[in-house]
Each structure stands twice: as structure tokens, then as C-alpha cells.
Write an enzyme that holds these catalytic residues in place. Structure first.
Site, PDB file in Angstrom:
ATOM      1  N   PRO A 179       0.832  -1.209   0.000  1.00  0.00           N
ATOM      2  CG  PRO A 179       0.006  -1.026   2.190  1.00  0.00           C
ATOM      3  CD  PRO A 179       0.760  -1.945   1.275  1.00  0.00           C
ATOM      4  CD  GLN A 190      -2.321  -0.617   5.341  1.00  0.00           C
ATOM      5  OE1 GLN A 190      -2.209   0.564   5.002  1.00  0.00           O
ATOM      6  NE2 GLN A 190      -1.279  -1.374   5.636  1.00  0.00           N
ATOM      7  CB  CYS A 212       0.810   4.188   9.357  1.00  0.00           C
ATOM      8  SG  CYS A 212       0.686   5.925   8.973  1.00  0.00           S
ATOM      9  CE  LYS A 233       3.528  -2.456   4.294  1.00  0.00           C
ATOM     10  NZ  LYS A 233       3.706  -1.082   4.787  1.00  0.00           N
ATOM     11  CG  ASN A 272       7.534  -3.671   2.306  1.00  0.00           C
ATOM     12  OD1 ASN A 272       7.335  -2.807   3.159  1.00  0.00           O
ATOM     13  ND2 ASN A 272       7.574  -3.402   1.033  1.00  0.00           N
ATOM     14  N   GLY A 273      10.550  -3.875   1.611  1.00  0.00           N
ATOM     15  CA  GLY A 273      11.466  -2.762   1.781  1.00  0.00           C
ATOM     16  C   GLY A 273      12.563  -2.737   0.747  1.00  0.00           C
ATOM     17  CG  ASP A 274      15.038   0.066   0.486  1.00  0.00           C
ATOM     18  OD1 ASP A 274      14.043   0.799   0.490  1.00  0.00           O
ATOM     19  OD2 ASP A 274      16.097   0.327   1.076  1.00  0.00           O
ATOM     20  N   GLY A 287       6.688  -1.825  -3.095  1.00  0.00           N
ATOM     21  CA  GLY A 287       5.979  -0.552  -3.182  1.00  0.00           C
ATOM     22  C   GLY A 287       6.603   0.333  -4.238  1.00  0.00           C
ATOM     23  NE  ARG A 288      10.076   3.471  -1.167  1.00  0.00           N
ATOM     24  CZ  ARG A 288      11.193   3.634  -0.450  1.00  0.00           C
ATOM     25  NH1 ARG A 288      11.771   4.812  -0.437  1.00  0.00           N
ATOM     26  NH2 ARG A 288      11.702   2.638   0.246  1.00  0.00           N
TER      27      ARG A 288
HETATM   28  C1  LIG Z   1       4.226   7.391  -0.454  1.00  0.00           C
HETATM   29  C2  LIG Z   1       4.106   6.240   0.479  1.00  0.00           C
HETATM   30  C3  LIG Z   1       2.870   5.893   0.994  1.00  0.00           C
HETATM   31  C4  LIG Z   1       2.758   4.783   1.833  1.00  0.00           C
HETATM   32  N1  LIG Z   1       1.523   4.433   2.303  1.00  0.00           N
HETATM   33  C5  LIG Z   1       1.383   3.334   3.088  1.00  0.00           C
HETATM   34  C6  LIG Z   1       0.108   2.916   3.552  1.00  0.00           C
HETATM   35  O1  LIG Z   1      -0.932   3.499   3.227  1.00  0.00           O
HETATM   36  N2  LIG Z   1       0.055   1.827   4.362  1.00  0.00           N
HETATM   37  C7  LIG Z   1       1.181   1.130   4.727  1.00  0.00           C
HETATM   38  O2  LIG Z   1       1.074   0.142   5.462  1.00  0.00           O
HETATM   39  N3  LIG Z   1       2.389   1.489   4.273  1.00  0.00           N
HETATM   40  C8  LIG Z   1       2.509   2.560   3.467  1.00  0.00           C
HETATM   41  N4  LIG Z   1       3.745   2.910   2.998  1.00  0.00           N
HETATM   42  C9  LIG Z   1       4.872   2.005   3.236  1.00  0.00           C
HETATM   43  C10 LIG Z   1       4.995   1.015   2.064  1.00  0.00           C
HETATM   44  O3  LIG Z   1       3.886   0.150   1.981  1.00  0.00           O
HETATM   45  C11 LIG Z   1       6.250   0.149   2.207  1.00  0.00           C
HETATM   46  O4  LIG Z   1       6.208  -0.532   3.437  1.00  0.00           O
HETATM   47  C12 LIG Z   1       7.522   0.987   2.147  1.00  0.00           C
HETATM   48  O5  LIG Z   1       7.439   1.971   1.142  1.00  0.00           O
HETATM   49  C13 LIG Z   1       8.763   0.115   1.918  1.00  0.00           C
HETATM   50  O6  LIG Z   1       8.602  -0.648   0.757  1.00  0.00           O
HETATM   51  P1  LIG Z   1       9.220  -0.171  -0.688  1.00  0.00           P
HETATM   52  O7  LIG Z   1      10.671   0.139  -0.435  1.00  0.00           O
HETATM   53  O8  LIG Z   1       9.003  -1.357  -1.564  1.00  0.00           O
HETATM   54  O9  LIG Z   1       8.476   1.073  -1.115  1.00  0.00           O
HETATM   55  C14 LIG Z   1       3.890   4.028   2.190  1.00  0.00           C
HETATM   56  C15 LIG Z   1       5.131   4.387   1.661  1.00  0.00           C
HETATM   57  C16 LIG Z   1       5.252   5.474   0.818  1.00  0.00           C
HETATM   58  C17 LIG Z   1       6.600   5.822   0.252  1.00  0.00           C
END
Ligand SMILES: Cc1cc2nc3c(=O)[nH]c(=O)nc-3n(C[C@H](O)[C@H](O)[C@H](O)COP(=O)(O)O)c2cc1C
Length: 367
Positions: A16, A71, A101, A140, A202-204, A226-227
């Protein structure tokens, strides 16, 4: 891959991302392929029960957007349960609870990462939901509040006992925000703490190799991205291919990226209307552009577009400007090619300079 009663076709998940993982983005990524369960932005359980239009927009979906997890955040067990029941009744496949969060607004009311500090209360909340629902309830979380309070393993175990079907864990603490490297050993500790349910790391993860490393070094059952999906909507498809065959597919070229970007904009316009869809797309398009090579000319102008026609004009002008960086085959000259993506946890510790994945600006700055 199973989440309780739900069987999935892929162990790769879309994380998310509040403000981004809306219906148009999910559809654009699903059309590229390789993704099964996607999750919405976080939704306030109470707002959903009150039929707040913004909350209803966040759960907007369609048959091509399945299976979908929503979520929820909130700390009142009855509200979380009732919101989840409502989601179940409209065909949502799974409900995820936000426990990671770090936004003050969410933690102040006892939701988000505040939940990680109160194991018994949080387990009770999950049990209240699980007892009422047929669909899976997942959570999460981050690794903990800070390095002195790594609560994720204990919390994951308590939530498994309360009936949670899976744990998604971002390998950083709340205090870390998005800084530093993702802690794979921390994710492994969560994997080791649960008995039967899947843990999704999860992460990066921005490349298939990074996903492979997360699987190998943590023993996680799935990886959530995510990103990485912003940069590269092909990441799910290419990672699945790599995991199954060991073959790395080439990064998509400029024309393919532009095609998906334009499709994404069309979906934004279809779902949010032309004006709002284009305004919302102003912050999305520069993520595609990060893999275009030199793109300042595009980024400067795309943040002003108000219509589809304007967007295509910006794109056409950009193509002309970009031509100066191309060789005779129409490829970016080597010195203009974007650097390969390397996940924080794959870099050598001796590397002095780490290129962090940028965190989007705006209301989400505090994530
Ligand atoms: C812009 C943004 C919005 C996010 N919104 C949520 C969210 O609504 N709920 C949540 O559990 N994590 C949220 N996250 C965290 C991501 O789900 C994820 O855990 C985090 O970005 C690390 O994963 P990634 O490196 O693959 O992005 C958000 C992260 C970013 C950067």
C-alpha cells in the site's frame, strides 16, 4: 501461496502506498502482469463506516482489480470489525491492518505503529476481527518502534495466535523512517517467530535480484513491493520470471515505459475525470521519468498539465528534446543511461554513498 482460505497465484504483492496505489495504478500494474494480490491505500475504518466519500473512493475497484486487499487503520475493535465485515460483503478478498504507519495522525489515535507497542490490545483487536470474518485478516508492521524496541517478532507470534493469516513486515523501525538499509536479519527474526503463517518481507526491493536476496536471506514466503513498482511496473512480471528461470529479462525500453505511462494516465482520467486525473498524475509521471535518462525538460512541464492533450504535447516536445542524448540506433548514449537500481541491503557496507530510493513529497512526506 495461501493466505488462510485464500489461494493466490503469486507470492509477490503490491504494497500500500497512500496517494498512489489507487485503482488506476493497480490496473496499470496488473495489465503489465505478474501481480495477484494488491492492496489499497490505507483507509480509516470509521470514515468507511460513515460513508465518507474519500474513503469510498479509496476502496473503489472493478472485476479486473482482483484479488484485492483493503488496508484499514483504526484502534477501536468494533469499528475495525464492522468496516471489515462491510468489505467482505462487497467481495474484498482480504483485510490488512496497518500497524506500521508512523504518521502522527494515525499513531495519536492508537493506530499504525502505536499498535506495535501494545501487544495484548492489538492481538485482541485482531481476534475480534478474525472471529467475525471469513476472509483473511493480515497485518502490516515495521520491525518495531526503534532499535531498542524490536517488537515485530513478538507481535507477529501474538497475531498468529489471534488468528491472523499473514504478516507483512517492512524491515525498518518507525524511528528509521525510510533511512538506512533494510534489515534482512530483522525480517528473518519475524519469519522465525511464527509457526505456520506466511511472512511477507518488504522494503527497497527494486529489482528481481533484490527480491531473490530477500527470499534467500530471510526465508520469507512472499515479497511485497511498493516504490519499486513506480519505477518499474514490470517488476512483478520480471521477478516471477527470474525466480522461475534464473533469467534476468532486459529492462523495458523508453517506448514501452511511455506506453504504460500513457495507459496509466488514461485510467486516471477514466476513473477520476480529466482535470483531477491529470492533476493527480503530475506527481506520478516523474516516477516513470526516473528511468527515461535526462528528463528535467519533461519533469518541469508535466507538473503543470491540466488535460490529456497538454500531457501529450509535453511528451512530444520531450521526445524531440531527448533526441540529443540518443545514438544512431535511437538508444541513450551510455553516459546518459540511468544507473542500475541497487537495493539498500545489497550494497557493500564499504560503499560510502548510498543512493536511497526517493520518498515521494507531499502529504506523504511523513511516512
Ligand atoms: C508514499 C508512500 C505511501 C505509503 N503508504 C502506506 C500505507 O498506506 N500503508 C502502509 O502500510 N504502508 C505505506 N507505505 C509504506 C509502504 O507500503 C512500504 O512498506 C515501504 O514503502 C517500503 O517498501 P518499498 O521500499 O518497496 O516502497 C507508504 C510508503 C510510501 C513511500
Amino acid at each position: 501461496m495461501r493466505l488462510g482460505p485464500l489461494t493466490l497465484q503469486s507470492n509477490l504483492f503490491l504494497s500500500p502506498l497512500a496517494g498512489y496505489t489507487n485503482l488506476p495504478f493497480r490496473l496499470a500494474v496488473r495489465e503489465v502482469g505478474g501481480l495477484d494480490l494488491a492492496t489499497t491505500d490505507l483507509v480509516n475504518a470509521r470514515s468507511l463506516l460513515e460513508n465518507n466519500p474519500k474513503a469510498l473512493k479509496l476502496i473503489q475497484t472493478c472485476p479486473a482489480d482482483r484479488p484485492l486487499a483493503v488496508q484499514l487503520f483504526g484502534s477501536v475493535p468494533e469499528e475495525m470489525r464492522d468496516a471489515a465485515l462491510r468489505l467482505e460483503s462487497i467481495g474484498i478478498a482480504s483485510v490488512d491492518i496497518n500497524m506500521g504507519c508512523p504518521v502522527r495522525k494515525v499513531c495519536r489515535v492508537g493506530g499504525g505503529s502505536a499498535m506495535m507497542m501494545e501487544l495484548d490490545r492489538t492481538a485482541q483487536l485482531v481476534k475480534t476481527m478474525v472471529d467475525a470474518l471469513k476472509i483473511p485478516v493480515t497485518a502490516k508492521m515495521r520491525l518495531g518502534w526503534d532499535d531498542d524496541n524490536i517488537t515485530a517478532p513478538d507481535l507477529a507470534r501474538a497475531l498468529e495466535d489471534a488468528g491472523a493469516s499473514a504478516i507483512f513486515v517492512h524491515g525498518r523501525t518507525r524511528e528509521q523512517g525510510f533511512g538506512g538499509a533494510v534489515n534482512l536479519a530483522g525480517i528473518r527474526a519475524v519469519v522465525g517467530a511464527v509457526k505456520n503463517i506466511p511472512v511477507i518481507g518488504n522494503g527497497d526491493v527494486t529489482t528481481p535480484e533484490a527480491a531473490r536476496q530477500m527470499f534467500d536471506q530471510t526465508g520469507c514466503a512472499g515479497v511485497s513491493i511498493g516504490r519499486g513498482a513506480f519505477y518499474n511496473p514490470w517488476i512483478f512480471l520480471h521477478t516471477r520470471h527470474y525466480l522461475e528461470t534464473g533469467e534476468l529479462l532486459p529492462e523495458p525500453g523508453f517506448d514501452q515505459r511511455v506506453r504504460v505511462m500513457c495507459r496509466h494516465l488514461d485510467l486516471m482520467i477514466e476513473i477520476f475525470g480529466e482535470e483531477l486525473g491529470c492533476r493527480m498524475f503530475r506527481k506520478v509521471a516523474p516516477w516513470y521519468a526516473k528511468r527515461f535518462g535526462p528528463a528535467n525538460e519533461f519533469n518541469k512541464r508535466v507538473v503543470l498539465v491540466c488535460s490529456r492533450a497538454e500531457f501529450h504535447e509535453v511528451l512530444q516536445n520531450y521526445r524531440r528534446w531527448r533526441a540529443q542524448f540518443l545514438d544512431s540506433n535511437g538508444e541513450l548514449k551510455p553516459r546518459f543511461q540511468p544507473q542500475p537500481m541497487v537495493a539498500s541491503f545489497m550494497q557493500e557496507p564499504a560503499v560510502a554513498h548510498r543512493d536511497h530510493i526517493p520518498v515521494p513529497k507531499g502529504p506523504v512526506e511523513v511516512w
